[in-house]
Scaffold this motif. Structure first.
Motif, PDB file in Angstrom:
ATOM      1  N   ARG A 175      79.798  80.517  59.720  1.00 23.37           N
ATOM      2  CA  ARG A 175      80.348  79.351  59.017  1.00 23.37           C
ATOM      3  C   ARG A 175      79.596  79.207  57.714  1.00 23.37           C
ATOM      4  NH1 ARG A 175      82.689  75.194  56.747  1.00 23.37           N
ATOM      5  NH2 ARG A 175      82.606  73.145  57.687  1.00 23.37           N
ATOM      6  N   HIS A 204      79.009  76.790  54.560  1.00 21.16           N
ATOM      7  CA  HIS A 204      79.210  75.438  54.035  1.00 21.16           C
ATOM      8  C   HIS A 204      78.125  75.172  53.002  1.00 21.16           C
ATOM      9  CE1 HIS A 204      80.437  71.300  53.872  1.00 21.16           C
ATOM     10  NE2 HIS A 204      79.210  70.901  54.160  1.00 21.16           N
ATOM     11  N   CYS A 233      86.733  72.555  58.316  1.00 23.15           N
ATOM     12  CA  CYS A 233      86.726  73.977  57.972  1.00 23.15           C
ATOM     13  C   CYS A 233      88.143  74.508  58.074  1.00 23.15           C
ATOM     14  CB  CYS A 233      85.800  74.738  58.920  1.00 23.15           C
ATOM     15  SG  CYS A 233      85.785  76.512  58.627  1.00 23.15           S
ATOM     16  N   HIS A 238      85.638  80.248  54.763  1.00 26.26           N
ATOM     17  CA  HIS A 238      84.587  79.374  55.287  1.00 26.26           C
ATOM     18  C   HIS A 238      84.138  79.831  56.672  1.00 26.26           C
ATOM     19  CE1 HIS A 238      84.953  76.540  52.029  1.00 26.26           C
ATOM     20  NE2 HIS A 238      86.258  76.504  52.206  1.00 26.26           N
TER      21      HIS A 238
END
Length: 194
Positions: free
Chosen positions: A21, A23, A128, A141
């Motif tokens: 992930r 971010h 997401c 993402h």
């Protein structure tokens, strides 16, 4: 291609790989420790199709949330917070469910925990939006990365699925939900319904 094989083969080979992930330019990796395979023509004991999107044709699916399962194999599909990957071909919705992941500290996440941790619920802050994205696209993402090769894993029946197929795959040594309940530790959520 890794994803153009049958669901069972892909589900087994995803064990040990990482779902990542990104971010705010920070990558967090989670090891995939449990998966499940689903086939478009698979039924339960009552004859009901159990694969998400199996009651649709490719052209019909374009208007529904299951559309990514008819896209290029390896495409991510979020269904009720559950993370699926399309496999085999783009004509049928065969897929693999990412059932459990583990973070760097060893904490295990089941489907609801995965959705919370990876922000897969549209109603949540920092959602997401990976639905329909390819899992090998590092600009997304959410994406996959190679991990360790797993040589020992167990196969069992899937929770809440009434047939004889052993399409649940888990790295050996991972404590199951049932075992955690028996030992009095937190078990996460209760299986899933497709």
């Amino acid at each position: 291609n890794f994803f153009t094989r049958e669901a069972k083969a892909v589900a087994c080979d995803l064990l040990g790989k990482f779902i990542c992930r990104r971010h705010d330019n920070v990558e967090t990796k989670y090891q995939i420790i449990e998966t499940e395979a689903y086939y478009h023509d698979e039924t339960d004991y009552d004859g009901k199709l159990i694969c998400y999107g199996a009651n649709k044709t490719k052209s019909e699916a374009k208007r529904f949330e299951c559309a990514p399962l008819f896209a290029q194999p390896g495409t991510l599909c979020v269904y009720g917070g559950q993370l699926l990957l399309s496999v085999t071909n783009d004509e049928h919705p065969d897929n693999v469910l990412i059932k459990s992941i583990k973070d760097a500290q060893g904490k295990i996440y089941k489907p609801h925990g995965i959705a919370e941790t990876l922000n897969l619920y549209k109603s949540k802050e920092n959602y997401c939006n990976c639905h329909g994205q390819h899992s090998l696209d590092n600009n997304s993402h959410l994406y996959l990365k190679d991990g360790r090769t797993v040589s020992s894993f167990s196969c069992s029946k899937r929770v809440n699925i009434e047939n004889d197929q052993k399409y649940n795959f888990r790295i050996d040594g991972v404590v199951s939900q049932k075992s955690r309940r028996r030992h009095g530790t937190k078990a996460g959520n209760k299986g899933h319904n497709r």
